[in-house]
Design an enzyme around this catalytic site. Structure first.
Site, PDB file in Angstrom:
ATOM      1  CG  HIS A  64      -6.460   6.022   6.554  1.00 29.38           C
ATOM      2  ND1 HIS A  64      -6.579   5.813   5.121  1.00 29.38           N
ATOM      3  CD2 HIS A  64      -7.564   6.045   7.053  1.00 29.38           C
ATOM      4  CE1 HIS A  64      -7.734   5.691   4.781  1.00 29.38           C
ATOM      5  NE2 HIS A  64      -8.333   5.658   6.142  1.00 29.38           N
ATOM      6  CD  GLU A 117      -1.547   5.861   3.397  1.00 31.14           C
ATOM      7  OE1 GLU A 117      -2.406   7.087   3.388  1.00 31.14           O
ATOM      8  OE2 GLU A 117      -2.186   4.692   3.592  1.00 31.14           O
ATOM      9  CG  ASP A 127      -4.195   1.231   4.978  1.00 35.66           C
ATOM     10  OD1 ASP A 127      -4.899   1.024   5.934  1.00 35.66           O
ATOM     11  OD2 ASP A 127      -4.486   2.343   4.299  1.00 35.66           O
ATOM     12  CG  ASP A 142      -1.611   0.947   1.155  1.00 32.82           C
ATOM     13  OD1 ASP A 142      -2.794   1.308   0.240  1.00 32.82           O
ATOM     14  OD2 ASP A 142      -1.783   2.150   2.028  1.00 32.82           O
TER      15      ASP A 142
END
Lengths: 639, 220
Positions: free
Chosen positions: B186, B42, B191, B40
């Protein structure tokens, strides 16, 4: 460098022994080497005789059974859930596993690497001692769940004799509240109240001289004695009946009957001349006797957490297995299990309402659909449910719906935790399509029945097989009356139902062989639900509706009723009623054996007798399908 | 005779060549033998061109197991800052966690993933963000096969008139359906971990007998 996952795992581990004894850095180092293992339900983690793993395991989510192979039969000797450890053998011995482990639920385990853990344990006497105890006893004393994690030096290993409940060690309460003989009655009563116990042991130098129970107080008041000044030595029962800690349940029960008492004192050497180490009450024996429906019912109604309820559910499964083994008639079993399931659902809804910020803004009904609605759910299968709420003023509608969706979300989640898996087609009240006001529902089913295609039409038939689990029965009745009006003399509706009834032909092939699944993951097994139970259920529903009979949802009861309504077909309907019970029993036994929903049956594992029995059921199914075909003028299946 | 390998990769850096070389190895035949990297990212926003990766989190999954020591968790030094996205990921510009340059992060990431099958929730976005970063360094796109848990989850649901087959399930919805704790939601690594557990549960549903070929999974 920081490892967020390791920190999270350390956070989890620190709540459970022996990890709670480790220092933070030690735990973090250990956690950063953990292996996270996902195990599907029904899969083993290691088998007896298998080579050692480099890890021992902690259950993070789910549940794992520890089984002991004995003459080809596996006995469950322990069940591990959240935070419990297992697979310790590699820590202590260089030999292959002797026990077998099996995930009884979908589980997530943390594998703790032994090469890293061992040096920590060796330098930490208490950790070592704990592990040794856990390993040596093979199993934790299932009665001592309150003591879990404490270093029990005297836990008698519970030898699996589940069928011989009476021969198991009696559940001893180790938390004994003692007082001296000179204590006043009032002080004693206050102590009992504040510690919430039903008895006190009166001791002198730790030697028991008497016991005070609620009963003594009753006698005291009945005899009109003054309360404050009397010392407990005046009212206590004495001498005390003492035993040593190995006492079995039957021994305890006989002793209590013989002496007319409810409490036995457990002392170090079993005589009144040694120290008190525990107490045994008739009440606790009764509670530990899990295989009693009325006690389970009480436990459900008093349960205060979802986990507690989940444990009770496990006991219900044990009860079910016992019933099946002792060949108790299936309609009796169904009724008892239905009541217990129903009570579990009620309790969950009740507790979830309390968790909501406000009481329900309108009357509502929680409906259980499908097999639970037909009182045919013996195994825990998928959940199917819906909410009907009473109509409110239009300006309040949105908020009301939001409230019930939120409530349903909570209930669905908790049902899933106690073992009713989420419905794969999302027929659940938390789905807004299944959470509607009464008039929305009326509109919806009218649409289903008058405008839509056959598949939608069939959705409305769900409302002929429901049971109200919680709330106002007027709402569900109003809806089913409405559907009844819509479908009365509705040829299109009955012929669609009939077509579906015939969708799956009788499962016997040309040479009277079983029709098995040809592809997919269940290849070569026989799908008892799709091929036999569902068509029979469909036939029962169709026929009973054609007689306009309401509020009868159980398949075998429907066929029983049909024998009265159509005496000319009495034999056939009796056979169908019998078949529906036999098939359900078949599936339930299979499910208990395989620890799944029992749907797929491996033919090679059936005995000759079982095959004959199944074939008899299919013959009845075929006959009733023929009857449906002729009566509703269906020529084969068409959509 | 011309050497077409040399022509393909004229002067790519050593780490890219090493990454590319791993694809000479064939992938395992069965899902149960395959290494998956669940990841994942961000980012500062949703614009592939202008937004940047703030952090990459990834875990390796093989035959139902995940080694905590083998996780990938790196924060990137930021050239760009979007105050709006701080609300979601909580990474401030001046954050003092150890951070890498984009190039270092890419280098480490390629070394970490090798030829593994990549898995992400709504994978298109994460892969495009990483590809954009590669492009800025003058490098080609990722070569790994990619699986999307959002798509795979839909495959576990039964067909029914009442199911919206086109619905996009958020990670929160899937975590709720599978009852997965959503702590550390998050953060890239949090995640990635939630996605990994969801991925294992999805495989549990679609590969019950542990006989599925990797090719079948990639074609689903």
């Amino acid at each position: 460098m920081k490892n967020t996952i390791a920190a999270r795992i350390a956070d989890f581990l620190k709540n459970f022994p022996p990890f709670d004894l480790l220092q933070q850095e030690q735990l973090y180092t250990l956690a950063s080497e953990v292996k996270v293992v996902y195990v599907e339900k029904g899969r083993s983690i290691f088998k007896a005789g298998e080579e050692q793993h480099q890890y021992f395991y902690v259950v993070n989510k789910g549940a794992v059974s520890v089984l002991k192979p004995q003459n080809d039969i596996f006995e469950t000797i322990d069940k591990c859930d959240e935070g419990d450890i297992f697979g310790l053998r590699p820590l202590f011995a260089k030999e292959n596993y002797l026990l077998e482990t099996l995930a009884v639920e979908e589980s997530i385990l943390y594998g703790i690497p032994i090469d890293i853990f061992k040096p920590i344990a060796e330098n930490h006497p208490r950790v070592r001692e704990f592990l040794l105890q856990s390993f040596a006893s093979n199993t934790r004393n299932p009665y001592a769940s309150g003591d879990k994690g404490k270093l029990l030096t005297s836990t008698p290993p519970v030898v699996a004799a589940q069928n011989l409940f009476e021969l198991q060690p009696a559940p001893i309460t180790r938390k004994v509240i003692t007082i001296s003989p000179a204590t006043t009655v009032q002080k004693a009563a206050q102590k009992m109240k504040s510690r919430m116990v039903g008895s006190l042991v009166v001791v002198e130098d730790n030697i028991p001289v008497g016991i005070v129970t609620d009963e003594n107080f009753r006698d005291l008041v009945a005899n009109g004695m003054a309360l404050e000044a009397v010392p407990v030595s005046e009212i206590m029962s004495s001498p005390v009946i003492c035993y040593s800690k190995g006492i079995t349940i039957s021994q305890a029960q006989l002793t209590m009957m013989k002496h007319g008492i409810d409490h036995i004192c457990i002392t170090e050497d079993g005589t009144p001349n040694s120290e008190v180490i525990g107490i045994l009450s008739a009440h606790n024996i009764m509670l530990s006797e899990g295989n009693n429906p009325s006690i389970l019912m009480k436990a459900i109604q008093r349960s205060n957490s979802t986990n507690e309820l989940k444990k009770i559910r496990n006991k219900i499964t044990l009860l079910l297995r016992g019933y099946l083994e002792s060949n108790i008639p299936l309609n009796l079993i169904s009724k008892i299990i239905f009541e217990l399931n129903d009570a579990s659902i009620k309790r969950i809804v009740e507790r979830c309402i309390k968790k909501m910020p406000a009481p329900p803004p309108a009357e509502f009904a929680w409906l259980s659909l499908g097999s639970q609605g037909r009182k045919e759910q013996l195994l825990q299968t998928d959940q199917d449910n819906a909410i009907i709420f009473d109509d409110v003023a239009p300006e309040h509608h949105a908020a009301t719906k939001a409230y019930f969706l939120e409530l349903a979300k909570k209930v669905n989640k908790r049902l899933s935790i106690i073992g009713y898996e989420y419905c794969p087609v999302n027929t659940m009240a938390k789905n807004e399509q299944w959470c509607k006001s009464l008039s929305e529902w009326k509109e919806q089913v009218a649409l289903w029945i008058t405008n839509a295609g056959n598949d939608e039409l069939l959705l409305s038939s769900i409302f002929f097989d429901f049971d109200i689990s919680y709330g106002n029965v007027k709402l569900s009745n109003a809806l089913s009356d409405h559907i009844f009006e819509l479908t009365r003399n509705n040829k299109r509706f009955t012929s669609a139902l009939a077509a579906v009834t015939l969708r799956n032909p009788p499962p016997l092939g040309f040479f009277r062989q079983f029709v098995v699944e040809h592809d997919g993951e269940n290849k070569d097994t026989f799908d008892i639900k799709k091929r036999a139970i569902t068509p029979l259920t469909d036939a029962g529903r169709l026929l009973i509706l054609s007689h306009e009979v309401k509020n009868l949802s159980n398949t075998s009861e429907r066929f029983d009723k049909l024998t009265q309504l159509e005496p000319s077909n009495r034999e056939l309907y009796l056979a169908c009623s019998f078949a529906s019970k036999a098939l359900l029993k078949f599936r339930t036994k299979q499910g208990i054996k395989e620890r799944n929903n029992g749907r797929f049956i491996k033919l090679e594992e059936l005995s000759k007798e079982e095959k004959m029995k199944l074939k008899r059921c299919f013959r009845s199914l075929k006959e009733v399908q023929d009857l449906v075909k002729i009566r509703f003028e269906i020529s084969g299946y068409h959509v | 005779m011309f050497n077409f390998f040399r022509k393909e990769s004229p002067d790519y850096p050593e780490f890219w060549n090493a990454y590319e070389a791993k694809f000479q190895e064939e992938l395992p035949a069965f899902v149960s033998q395959t290494t998956f990297v669940v990841l994942d990212t961000e980012t500062t926003g949703f614009d592939y061109k202008n937004d940047r990766i703030l952090s990459i989190g990834a875990v390796k999954v093989r035959s139902n197991e995940l080694d905590v020591s083998q996780t990938f968790e790196h924060y990137l030094q930021q050239e760009r800052f979007n105050p709006e996205s701080v609300k979601i990921h909580g990474i401030l510009k001046e954050e003092k966690t150890e951070s890498l340059t984009e190039e270092e992060a890419i280098r480490k990431f390629l070394k970490y993933i090798g030829n593994a099958v990549l898995v992400a929730h709504h994978a298109v976005f994460d892969i495009k963000m990483i590809n954009s970063a590669l492009k800025r360094r003058g490098l080609p796109k990722l070569k790994n096969p990619v699986l999307d848990t959002g798509y795979l989850y839909r495959k576990t649901l039964l067909n029914s008139n009442l199911i919206d087959r086109e619905k996009n399930y958020s990670l929160d919805e899937i975590a709720e359906a599978f009852i997965i704790d959503v702590k550390d939601r998050h953060t890239a690594i949090g995640d990635a971990f939630i996605t990994a557990i969801a991925f294992l549960k999805i495989l549990g549903k679609i590969d019950k007998k542990k006989e599925m070929k990797l090719k079948e999974l990639l074609k689903l």
